[in-house]
Scaffold this active site. Structure first.
Site, mmCIF file in Angstrom:
data_model
loop_
_atom_site.group_PDB
_atom_site.id
_atom_site.type_symbol
_atom_site.label_atom_id
_atom_site.label_comp_id
_atom_site.label_asym_id
_atom_site.label_seq_id
_atom_site.Cartn_x
_atom_site.Cartn_y
_atom_site.Cartn_z
ATOM 1 N N ARG A 164 -20.915 -15.698 -31.771
ATOM 2 C CA ARG A 164 -21.498 -16.927 -32.279
ATOM 3 C C ARG A 164 -21.478 -16.849 -33.802
ATOM 4 N NH1 ARG A 164 -24.856 -15.165 -28.044
ATOM 5 N NH2 ARG A 164 -24.950 -16.613 -26.270
ATOM 6 N N LYS A 198 -28.569 -14.494 -29.358
ATOM 7 C CA LYS A 198 -29.276 -15.589 -28.714
ATOM 8 C C LYS A 198 -30.167 -15.044 -27.611
ATOM 9 C CE LYS A 198 -28.531 -20.248 -26.937
ATOM 10 N NZ LYS A 198 -27.528 -21.281 -26.599
ATOM 11 N N HIS A 271 -17.558 -22.651 -33.541
ATOM 12 C CA HIS A 271 -17.845 -22.239 -32.165
ATOM 13 C C HIS A 271 -16.609 -22.372 -31.283
ATOM 14 C CE1 HIS A 271 -21.255 -20.808 -29.890
ATOM 15 N NE2 HIS A 271 -20.914 -21.562 -28.860
ATOM 16 N N ARG A 274 -15.032 -19.092 -30.575
ATOM 17 C CA ARG A 274 -15.673 -18.345 -29.479
ATOM 18 C C ARG A 274 -15.206 -18.889 -28.136
ATOM 19 N NH1 ARG A 274 -20.504 -15.568 -27.653
ATOM 20 N NH2 ARG A 274 -21.744 -16.841 -26.230
ATOM 21 N N HIS A 297 -23.862 -14.291 -22.285
ATOM 22 C CA HIS A 297 -24.467 -15.426 -21.578
ATOM 23 C C HIS A 297 -25.506 -14.927 -20.582
ATOM 24 C CE1 HIS A 297 -20.844 -18.317 -22.297
ATOM 25 N NE2 HIS A 297 -21.717 -18.363 -23.279
ATOM 26 N N TYR A 306 -15.925 -22.400 -18.838
ATOM 27 C CA TYR A 306 -14.634 -22.072 -19.416
ATOM 28 C C TYR A 306 -13.515 -22.123 -18.387
ATOM 29 C CZ TYR A 306 -17.391 -20.548 -23.383
ATOM 30 O OH TYR A 306 -18.275 -20.512 -24.437
#
Length: 308
Positions: A164, A198, A271, A274, A297, A306
């Site tokens: 990120r 995150k 982003h 990524r 994640h 994705y």
């Protein structure tokens, strides 16, 4: 991070206490706190404008929330409105716990269902066209060369490690190092230690050969980015601005804008690099579980986007 909301803001002290809890108790990321602050301030200003008098906590009722959300209809995407409602629910829950209101009325309103947009990404050919030309030209200007090397290194690292943008700019020199793979003759693997990503989760992301080469070249020139007058250099930060300070998220966006313009590609967001990393891994046969771990994640459903 400065938590003070822009002035004048209705109920400013209350907002500041709420933001302080988000940052230091719930330990949300800087970007999340910034987004919540913007949404709450927008709501309070709109509520005060409708009341046409200074706002009080007692004015934060269901009517105020409904009026605010209704005003967004047709002006923004349903996903954006849904995020604002989430911010209001969080803020009202804080007020309820502090016994300033009796009920979290924001929970009485349902979120609008909105399909998440598919991730934007570069094809492998576009990625090469974007990153390969980012090398310094023949120049005696050490600072100019250092900027070019820095720009290439941070974009290569975001793409090569699936980072990120906030994770990349928060990296310190000690967080990135080559590790011996344990096999004679194999090249060292560049490991990126992401601390408090995150969700405040730590993880280790391996980066590719091009990211390794770009980072090595930048680190040699890094000291040239010292402040031109004071000579100040942030001793910890990996990526520096032209004033020797830690590079910011917005500057990375400008770096990518320059790169896309030079390569003839449409403007995008950092982003997307990524997303490109994950999409290219998936296209190369990697399984979703592995990609989930690499990206950090929490839910596999997020990674599954994705597979579009």
């Amino acid at each position: 991070m400065s938590l003070a909301p822009p002035q004048p803001v209705p109920l400013a002290e209350l907002v500041l206490a709420y933001l302080d809890e988000l940052a230091h108790v719930r330990r949300l990321s800087t970007e999340t706190v910034r987004a919540y602050r913007a949404n709450i301030v927008e709501f309070l200003l709109a509520a005060e404008s409708r009341r046409k008098r200074p706002l009080a906590v007692e004015d934060l009722d269901l009517w105020a929330v409904r009026s605010f959300l209704a005003a967004q209809h047709g002006k923004e995407k349903p996903l954006t409105t849904s995020r604002k409602l989430s911010a209001l629910r969080s803020f009202f829950e804080y007020l309820r716990r502090k016994k300033l209101i009796s009920e979290n009325v924001a929970k009485l309103l349902a979120r609008k269902k909105a399909e998440l947009p598919l991730p934007q990404f570069f094809t492998p050919e576009q990625t090469s066209a974007l990153l390969d030309p980012m090398l310094p030209t023949e120049s005696d200007d050490a600072r100019k060369n250092a900027v070019t090397l820095r720009d290439r290194a941070i974009l290569e690292l975001i793409y090569g490690g699936g980072l990120r943008v906030s994770e990349a700019v928060n990296l310190n020199l000690a967080d990135v190092s080559p590790e011996d793979p344990g096999q004679t003759g194999d090249e060292p693997i560049l490991l990126v230690r992401i601390l408090r990503g995150k969700g405040r989760k730590d993880r280790i992301a391996p980066a590719g050969r091009k990211a390794t080469e770009a980072l090595s070249a930048y680190r040699v020139a890094r000291s040239s980015l010292a402040h031109p007058k004071t000579g100040f250099v942030d001793e910890k930060a990996l990526f520096l601005s032209v004033r020797g300070q830690r590079l910011g998220v917005r500057e990375v966006r400008r770096i990518l804008d320059r790169a896309t313009a030079q390569s003839g590609l449409p403007q995008s967001h950092p982003h997307a690099l990524r997303h490109s990393y994950a999409t290219h891994l998936l296209g190369s046969g990697a399984d979703l579980r592995s990609i989930q771990e690499l990206l950090g994640h929490q839910n596999l459903s997020t990674t599954a986007r994705y597979a579009h």
